[in-house]
Design a protein around this motif. Structure first.
Motif, mmCIF file in Angstrom:
data_model
loop_
_atom_site.group_PDB
_atom_site.id
_atom_site.type_symbol
_atom_site.label_atom_id
_atom_site.label_comp_id
_atom_site.label_asym_id
_atom_site.label_seq_id
_atom_site.Cartn_x
_atom_site.Cartn_y
_atom_site.Cartn_z
ATOM 1 N N HIS A 218 0.828 -1.206 0.000
ATOM 2 C CA HIS A 218 0.000 0.000 0.000
ATOM 3 C C HIS A 218 0.862 1.256 0.000
ATOM 4 O O HIS A 218 1.888 1.306 0.676
ATOM 5 N N LEU A 219 0.437 2.256 -0.738
ATOM 6 C CA LEU A 219 1.115 3.548 -0.760
ATOM 7 C C LEU A 219 0.115 4.630 -0.384
ATOM 8 O O LEU A 219 -1.065 4.529 -0.706
ATOM 9 N N ILE A 220 0.609 5.658 0.301
ATOM 10 C CA ILE A 220 -0.238 6.820 0.583
ATOM 11 C C ILE A 220 0.328 8.009 -0.171
ATOM 12 O O ILE A 220 1.478 8.414 0.041
ATOM 13 N N LEU A 221 -0.465 8.548 -1.075
ATOM 14 C CA LEU A 221 -0.052 9.693 -1.876
ATOM 15 C C LEU A 221 -0.826 10.933 -1.464
ATOM 16 O O LEU A 221 -1.976 10.829 -1.033
ATOM 17 N N PRO A 222 -0.216 12.111 -1.610
ATOM 18 C CA PRO A 222 -1.002 13.321 -1.358
ATOM 19 C C PRO A 222 -2.121 13.433 -2.388
ATOM 20 O O PRO A 222 -1.907 13.111 -3.565
ATOM 21 N N GLN A 223 -3.271 13.860 -1.947
ATOM 22 C CA GLN A 223 -4.413 13.943 -2.873
ATOM 23 C C GLN A 223 -4.097 14.798 -4.094
ATOM 24 O O GLN A 223 -4.517 14.499 -5.204
ATOM 25 N N LEU A 224 -3.337 15.869 -3.883
ATOM 26 C CA LEU A 224 -3.083 16.779 -4.990
ATOM 27 C C LEU A 224 -2.075 16.235 -6.011
ATOM 28 O O LEU A 224 -1.732 16.912 -6.971
ATOM 29 N N SER A 225 -1.606 15.002 -5.808
ATOM 30 C CA SER A 225 -0.769 14.394 -6.841
ATOM 31 C C SER A 225 -1.622 13.659 -7.863
ATOM 32 O O SER A 225 -1.112 13.190 -8.888
ATOM 33 N N ALA A 226 -2.925 13.581 -7.610
ATOM 34 C CA ALA A 226 -3.808 12.776 -8.461
ATOM 35 C C ALA A 226 -3.889 13.227 -9.930
ATOM 36 O O ALA A 226 -4.111 12.390 -10.798
ATOM 37 N N PRO A 227 -3.691 14.528 -10.241
ATOM 38 C CA PRO A 227 -3.703 14.877 -11.670
ATOM 39 C C PRO A 227 -2.579 14.196 -12.463
ATOM 40 O O PRO A 227 -2.666 14.085 -13.684
ATOM 41 N N GLY A 228 -1.537 13.726 -11.774
ATOM 42 C CA GLY A 228 -0.422 13.111 -12.486
ATOM 43 C C GLY A 228 -0.372 11.597 -12.364
ATOM 44 O O GLY A 228 0.264 10.918 -13.159
ATOM 45 N N VAL A 229 -1.034 11.068 -11.343
ATOM 46 C CA VAL A 229 -0.919 9.634 -11.060
ATOM 47 C C VAL A 229 -2.259 8.929 -11.297
ATOM 48 O O VAL A 229 -3.291 9.404 -10.836
ATOM 49 N N ALA A 230 -2.202 7.820 -12.006
ATOM 50 C CA ALA A 230 -3.393 6.991 -12.174
ATOM 51 C C ALA A 230 -3.265 5.808 -11.223
ATOM 52 O O ALA A 230 -2.438 4.912 -11.443
ATOM 53 N N ALA A 231 -4.066 5.803 -10.179
ATOM 54 C CA ALA A 231 -3.942 4.781 -9.141
ATOM 55 C C ALA A 231 -4.063 3.370 -9.714
ATOM 56 O O ALA A 231 -3.283 2.472 -9.360
ATOM 57 N N HIS A 232 -5.019 3.185 -10.629
ATOM 58 C CA HIS A 232 -5.225 1.834 -11.178
ATOM 59 C C HIS A 232 -4.023 1.391 -12.027
ATOM 60 O O HIS A 232 -3.693 0.209 -12.069
ATOM 61 N N ALA A 233 -3.371 2.365 -12.671
ATOM 62 C CA ALA A 233 -2.201 2.035 -13.485
ATOM 63 C C ALA A 233 -0.996 1.664 -12.616
ATOM 64 O O ALA A 233 -0.197 0.796 -12.983
ATOM 65 N N VAL A 234 -0.887 2.306 -11.456
ATOM 66 C CA VAL A 234 0.199 1.967 -10.522
ATOM 67 C C VAL A 234 0.020 0.545 -10.019
ATOM 68 O O VAL A 234 0.972 -0.250 -9.972
ATOM 69 N N LYS A 235 -1.214 0.227 -9.664
ATOM 70 C CA LYS A 235 -1.534 -1.112 -9.168
ATOM 71 C C LYS A 235 -1.164 -2.175 -10.217
ATOM 72 O O LYS A 235 -0.559 -3.204 -9.910
ATOM 73 N N ARG A 236 -1.518 -1.869 -11.449
ATOM 74 C CA ARG A 236 -1.246 -2.809 -12.530
ATOM 75 C C ARG A 236 0.259 -2.956 -12.765
ATOM 76 O O ARG A 236 0.762 -4.048 -12.985
ATOM 77 N N ALA A 237 0.987 -1.831 -12.678
ATOM 78 C CA ALA A 237 2.410 -1.836 -13.018
ATOM 79 C C ALA A 237 3.281 -2.472 -11.944
ATOM 80 O O ALA A 237 4.278 -3.117 -12.252
ATOM 81 N N CYS A 238 2.929 -2.289 -10.660
ATOM 82 C CA CYS A 238 3.840 -2.801 -9.637
ATOM 83 C C CYS A 238 3.141 -3.464 -8.457
ATOM 84 O O CYS A 238 3.792 -3.828 -7.477
ATOM 85 N N GLY A 239 1.827 -3.602 -8.529
ATOM 86 C CA GLY A 239 1.135 -4.342 -7.488
ATOM 87 C C GLY A 239 0.835 -3.560 -6.222
ATOM 88 O O GLY A 239 0.193 -4.071 -5.316
ATOM 89 N N PHE A 240 1.278 -2.328 -6.172
ATOM 90 C CA PHE A 240 0.989 -1.507 -4.995
ATOM 91 C C PHE A 240 -0.314 -0.732 -5.202
ATOM 92 O O PHE A 240 -0.536 -0.159 -6.270
ATOM 93 N N SER A 241 -1.173 -0.753 -4.186
ATOM 94 C CA SER A 241 -2.398 0.030 -4.287
ATOM 95 C C SER A 241 -2.154 1.434 -3.747
ATOM 96 O O SER A 241 -1.392 1.620 -2.806
ATOM 97 N N VAL A 242 -2.797 2.396 -4.372
ATOM 98 C CA VAL A 242 -2.620 3.796 -3.994
ATOM 99 C C VAL A 242 -3.823 4.278 -3.194
ATOM 100 O O VAL A 242 -4.962 4.106 -3.615
ATOM 101 N N ALA A 243 -3.543 4.850 -2.031
ATOM 102 C CA ALA A 243 -4.586 5.544 -1.280
ATOM 103 C C ALA A 243 -4.223 7.016 -1.289
ATOM 104 O O ALA A 243 -3.068 7.373 -1.041
ATOM 105 N N TYR A 244 -5.191 7.859 -1.623
ATOM 106 C CA TYR A 244 -4.919 9.287 -1.600
ATOM 107 C C TYR A 244 -5.209 9.845 -0.218
ATOM 108 O O TYR A 244 -6.323 9.733 0.288
ATOM 109 N N GLY A 245 -4.172 10.413 0.371
ATOM 110 C CA GLY A 245 -4.300 11.028 1.686
ATOM 111 C C GLY A 245 -4.936 12.396 1.567
ATOM 112 O O GLY A 245 -5.417 12.771 0.506
ATOM 113 N N PRO A 246 -4.923 13.160 2.655
ATOM 114 C CA PRO A 246 -5.542 14.479 2.627
ATOM 115 C C PRO A 246 -4.732 15.467 1.777
ATOM 116 O O PRO A 246 -3.589 15.187 1.420
#
Lengths: 306, 109
Positions: free
Chosen positions: A86-114
């Motif tokens: 599991h990874l915790i990313l800042p919410q405001l990084s979401a315009p650059g990161v596709a959570a589902h693509a990260v999961k597919r590429a390396c198996g880590f799930s992305v949770a967007y923090g505050p």
């Protein structure tokens, strides 16, 4: 000054295999704010190479993006260091990161923090749930005030040219002596321009929610009209002759155009404007500003012959 | 929305294809402007005019139900682009952590 942090994996406190993994940009302020907000807890911090740019801007440019994240993650060997995925990313990084693509590429799930690092501890304590307030970006007075120098100081460069220019031009062509006209007409012109600068670069950011209109140029024009009228009032009240009317209204138009232009530039610093919106605003505002300033210049010049 | 500023009306390029929406709700998580809301297992655009076209929702939609022409709403960048300068380098200066810092490069607003 160096605002960058070396990209890579950092340990905060004494993290182990179960500790959360926080991801941030390699802009020093982002990194330091995250560290201090999460102080006293154990965590891994994965710092991405965003060229020293903060999370929000880097995400917009794509440097804080899916590819950089998955590449940096693999290079860091994180999958051997932690047992979870599991990874915790800042919410405001979401315009650059596709959570589902990260999961597919390396198996880590992305949770967007505050949005704010300051809310991160509470977010964790709530079982990684953010309140609507944590998820919404606002633009309060304090944040707008901090941005004032970002508008004001670059504008000073232009003012350093405009002010002496108008001061000297005020001494040319009016009825009195060169020196005498500078101290009346020139000074008034300089004060009008200063009023426009203050209206566009200081008053507009500070009074943003209360100035009428949605377009920034409209807000700036209103602020410029206010400062312009104050200068006219202080420099002798209501203009009575045609020459003074032309002079005052000419300078008023110029200072209003200046204020509106500076206000329009604040769209970049504000955090609720869209590109489509700015384009639409500029479509009508830019020609109007140029026309207003030109007409103002003509009136101000014509005042010498009335 | 209370306490938030809204920019121009009816201008955002945000578009939702409700048929493609699987109701995962990721877009409602990432949107910093509370534009979207999950209702009966589908997403709805509830505050269209609050959208600032940051692109987070479209980027994180696994089924491409959301589309938006993402960009930065910055007059200086629009001018630079119009003048053919390479500097549509404009970035906002609001840090992700809610604070601000002078992080812009040359040509930036």
């Amino acid at each position: 000054m160096n605002y960058t942090v070396d990209p890579g994996l950092y340990a905060l406190g004494a993290p182990d295999k179960q500790s959360p993994v926080l991801v941030t940009a390699n802009f020093k302020l982002s990194f330091d704010r995250l560290r201090s907000a999460f102080g006293g807890r154990n965590a891994w911090i994965l710092v991405l190479d965003t060229k020293g740019i903060n999370v929000w801007c880097a995400a917009g440019k794509g440097t804080f993006g899916t590819d950089e994240l998955t590449g940096r993650l693999k290079a860091s060997g994180l999958e051997k260091i932690v047992s979870h995925r599991h990874l915790i990313l800042p919410q405001l990084s979401a315009p650059g990161v596709a959570a589902h693509a990260v999961k597919r590429a390396c198996g880590f799930s992305v949770a967007y923090g505050p949005i704010r690092a300051g809310d991160l501890s509470e977010f964790m304590d709530r079982g990684m749930k953010a309140t609507p307030e944590m998820r919404t970006k606002r633009f309060p007075l304090a944040e707008r005030a901090v941005l004032v120098p970002m508008e004001f100081i670059p504008a000073l460069k232009w003012m350093a040219v405009l002010l002496p220019l108008f001061l000297v031009l005020g001494g040319v062509g009016f009825s009195g002596t060169f020196r005498g006209d500078i101290t009346t007409h020139g000074i008034q012109a300089a004060f009008m321009l200063t009023g426009g600068l203050l209206a566009g670069a200081v008053l507009t950011p500070l009074l943003l929610p209360w100035l009428p209109g949605r377009a920034f140029a409209a807000k700036g024009a209103v602020a410029g009209l206010i400062t312009g009228c104050i200068v006219i009032f202080l420099s002798g009240g209501a203009p009575d002759t045609a020459a003074i009317q032309a002079e005052s209204s000419g300078m008023l138009l110029i200072s209003v155009a200046l204020a509106a232009y500076l206000a329009m530039n604040f769209t970049g610093a504000s955090d609720y404007t869209s590109l489509s919106g700015v384009r639409r605003e500029m479509q009508w505002a830019a020609p109007l500003l140029i026309a207003g300033a030109t007409l103002g210049l003509i009136l101000w010049t014509a005042a010498r012959f009335l | 929305m209370a306490n938030t500023l809204t920019y121009l009306k009816n201008v955002t390029t945000l578009a939702l294809d409700a048929d493609l929406c699987v109701g995962c709700g990721m877009c409602t998580v990432v949107c910093p402007r509370a534009v979207l809301s999950l209702k009966n297992g589908k997403v709805e655009i509830v505050e269209r005019d609050a959208c600032m076209e940051c692109g987070a929702c479209a980027q994180n939609c696994p089924t491409r139900a959301l589309k938006v022409d993402a960009g930065v709403g910055c007059a200086a960048a629009v001018i630079n682009t119009a003048l053919g300068r390479s500097g549509d380098e404009c970035c906002c200066v609001v840090d992700a952590n809610g604070k601000t810092g002078p992080v812009c490069g040359p040509g930036c607003c």
